[in-house]
Scaffold this motif. Sequence first.
Motif, short mmCIF file in Angstrom:
data_model
loop_
_atom_site.label_atom_id
_atom_site.label_comp_id
_atom_site.label_asym_id
_atom_site.label_seq_id
_atom_site.Cartn_x
_atom_site.Cartn_y
_atom_site.Cartn_z
N TYR A 13 -36.41 25.70 -17.10
CA TYR A 13 -35.76 24.89 -16.06
C TYR A 13 -34.48 25.55 -15.56
N GLN A 14 -33.86 26.37 -16.38
CA GLN A 14 -32.58 26.97 -15.99
C GLN A 14 -32.74 28.11 -14.97
N ILE A 15 -33.94 28.69 -14.88
CA ILE A 15 -34.10 29.85 -13.98
C ILE A 15 -35.25 29.76 -12.98
N TYR A 114 -40.76 24.60 -26.07
CA TYR A 114 -40.04 23.43 -25.53
C TYR A 114 -38.54 23.71 -25.48
N HIS A 115 -38.05 23.88 -24.27
CA HIS A 115 -36.60 24.04 -24.05
C HIS A 115 -36.18 22.92 -23.08
N TRP A 116 -36.49 21.67 -23.51
CA TRP A 116 -35.89 20.45 -22.97
C TRP A 116 -36.56 19.83 -21.74
N ASP A 117 -37.57 20.51 -21.15
CA ASP A 117 -38.14 19.92 -19.92
C ASP A 117 -39.37 19.07 -20.23
N LEU A 158 -39.55 24.52 -30.88
CA LEU A 158 -38.50 23.78 -30.17
C LEU A 158 -37.23 24.59 -30.07
N ASN A 159 -36.52 24.41 -28.98
CA ASN A 159 -35.16 24.91 -28.88
C ASN A 159 -34.17 23.77 -29.12
N GLU A 160 -33.34 23.91 -30.15
CA GLU A 160 -32.21 23.01 -30.38
C GLU A 160 -32.55 21.53 -30.33
N PRO A 161 -33.34 21.06 -31.30
CA PRO A 161 -33.64 19.62 -31.31
C PRO A 161 -32.40 18.74 -31.42
N VAL A 288 -31.61 31.17 -34.72
CA VAL A 288 -30.23 30.68 -34.84
C VAL A 288 -29.54 30.83 -33.49
N ASN A 289 -29.11 29.71 -32.92
CA ASN A 289 -28.26 29.76 -31.72
C ASN A 289 -26.85 29.45 -32.15
N PHE A 290 -25.95 30.38 -31.95
CA PHE A 290 -24.55 30.17 -32.35
C PHE A 290 -23.62 30.40 -31.17
N TYR A 291 -22.73 29.45 -30.95
CA TYR A 291 -21.69 29.62 -29.92
C TYR A 291 -20.29 29.52 -30.50
N PHE A 292 -20.06 28.56 -31.44
CA PHE A 292 -18.71 28.40 -32.00
C PHE A 292 -18.76 27.55 -33.26
N THR A 354 -31.38 33.79 -31.74
CA THR A 354 -32.14 33.59 -30.50
C THR A 354 -31.24 33.29 -29.30
N GLU A 355 -29.96 32.94 -29.56
CA GLU A 355 -28.98 32.80 -28.48
C GLU A 355 -27.58 33.04 -29.02
N ASN A 356 -26.80 33.76 -28.25
CA ASN A 356 -25.36 33.88 -28.47
C ASN A 356 -24.78 34.48 -27.20
N ALA A 402 -29.14 38.06 -26.49
CA ALA A 402 -27.98 37.57 -25.74
C ALA A 402 -28.38 36.41 -24.82
N TRP A 403 -27.54 35.38 -24.80
CA TRP A 403 -27.67 34.32 -23.81
C TRP A 403 -26.58 34.56 -22.78
N SER A 404 -26.94 34.89 -21.56
CA SER A 404 -28.29 34.85 -21.06
C SER A 404 -28.56 36.09 -20.23
N PHE A 409 -28.74 27.76 -14.28
CA PHE A 409 -28.40 26.33 -14.26
C PHE A 409 -27.98 25.89 -15.66
N GLU A 410 -26.67 25.69 -15.84
CA GLU A 410 -26.15 25.38 -17.18
C GLU A 410 -26.12 23.84 -17.38
N TRP A 411 -27.29 23.23 -17.31
CA TRP A 411 -27.46 21.81 -17.66
C TRP A 411 -26.41 20.93 -16.99
N ALA A 412 -25.69 20.12 -17.76
CA ALA A 412 -24.74 19.18 -17.16
C ALA A 412 -23.60 19.87 -16.41
N ARG A 418 -21.06 30.27 -15.82
CA ARG A 418 -21.92 31.46 -15.77
C ARG A 418 -21.97 32.13 -17.14
N PHE A 419 -23.16 32.15 -17.73
CA PHE A 419 -23.39 32.77 -19.04
C PHE A 419 -24.09 34.12 -18.93
N GLY A 420 -24.46 34.53 -17.71
CA GLY A 420 -25.30 35.72 -17.59
C GLY A 420 -24.57 37.01 -17.94
C1 FCB Z 1 -27.63 26.27 -25.55
C2 FCB Z 1 -28.92 26.12 -24.76
C3 FCB Z 1 -29.05 27.08 -23.62
C4 FCB Z 1 -27.73 27.32 -22.91
C5 FCB Z 1 -26.62 27.61 -23.89
C6 FCB Z 1 -25.30 27.89 -23.26
O1 FCB Z 1 -27.34 25.06 -26.18
O2 FCB Z 1 -30.04 26.29 -25.60
O3 FCB Z 1 -30.06 26.63 -22.76
O4 FCB Z 1 -27.44 26.26 -22.08
O5 FCB Z 1 -26.50 26.56 -24.80
#
Ligand code: FCB
Length: 446
Positions: A13-15, A114-117, A158-161, A288-292, A354-356, A402-404, A409-412, A418-420
């Motif tokens: 959905y984001q792209i 499944y990534h939320w759609d 699933l992505n991030e239940p 593992v998706n890690f941001y902070f 899988t994301e950072n 790397a995300w992304s 489209f960063e959801w809300a 911009r994460f690209g």
């Molecule tokens: C994660 C989402 C991903 C993206 C990043 C910034 O929670 O899986 O789609 O929005 O955050």
Amino acid sequence: MKPFKWGVATSSYQIEGAVAEDGRTPSIWDTFCQVPGAVAGGDNGDVACDHYHRMPEDVALIKSLGVDTYRFSVAWPRVQPGGTGPVNPAGLAFYDRLTDELLASGIDPWVTLYHWDLPQELEDAGGWPNRDTAYRFADYAMLVFDKLSDRVTNWTTLNEPWCSAWLGYHVGVHAPGRQDHDASIAAVHHLLLGHGLATQRMKAAATPDHSFGITLNMGTADPATDSEADREAARRADGMGLRIYLDPLRKGTYPRDMVDDLAARGTAFPVQDGDLAIISTPFEVLGVNFYFGQDFSGTDEHGALLDAAGHPVVRDVKPAGPRTAMGWPITPDRFTRLLLRLHRDYPGLPLVITENGAAFDDTVIDETGFVTDDDRTAYLSEHIAAVLAARDQGADIRGYFAWSLMDNFEWAEGYAKRFGIVHVDYKTQKRTPKQSALWFRDMITR
Ligand code: FCB
């Protein structure tokens, strides 16, 4: 040393855009975007990065980055409009072409189912709090697996239940925007059940080459101070964020303390006989998706221990120090700590990041669209070093994505964040690798 995968990640959905093409029906995100005030700028995914029409060009872009893996997600309402019934061949054909294009370019496809759609019709029937959605998910998973499993080896259910359940059904800042605590607890259980059912069915049809897993977003939950209340808040946050997922997945039980906490507020996971055996079906890799990392306080700003509804306060107090444009703290040391903790508490489970990544306020410096994103480059560099440090200390880590791949489209937050590592000019859809992308490419080569 075991091989290490380097990749970039996106989600449907984001792209993709093309929300009404080739038989796709609306997802909960199409609906949520129409709710006034739900998404910054009133943005939506109708066009997004127009990837549905620019896919071959985007695969060439991925190849130019020197990565060996591309993680993408499949849009359920494209493949099975409405979420039930037969496959939609025209929708599935897109992922068939994408898979072939990637393989022809020497890039390994990594599928997230499944990534939320969620198809809107399934939300209308109760969504993830409704047990039947788990069975619908397993049916859908098999439609995709039957078509792509001759070429795709890496399968994430699933992505991030946590985001689906907590942000979608309790906090309400993500689709479907409900605010019902008990519904979010039911959603957790049915997401995990859907993961287990889908994994069992795919495994029954798989060869030894296939690899299955789930992706969780995880951080670290530290007490803000050494007070009893803050330590209790950190325990609760860690339980709700990490242990209520990994304990049933790996140990076949929900954590006792969390079950007791839920009982104290009159609720429970809606477990039926046999569910935990299904949920704990063995899988090969944890995404593992890690941001902070976060700190937690057990009191509100005025020192109260209970909130207005009489529930214990669990307040996120962000650690001091630099932040990204999302307001997220930059905590690479905690990334190492998380990975070592996963290695210790959930042994025998290979990990792939899988994301950072990070959003920063980019400035385009010339007419080609180039962005000198020193901040993002530093973030990636520090976090990759954190991964390699955990690996050196024994954690079994097999890759980093790397995300992304590109701004999306960063959801809300809509298109404002911009994460690209590739800049997208949304007016022209021109893609321009940022400095961070060039750094990432050169780092992989080294
Ligand atoms: C994660 C989402 C991903 C993206 C990043 C910034 O929670 O899986 O789609 O929005 O955050």
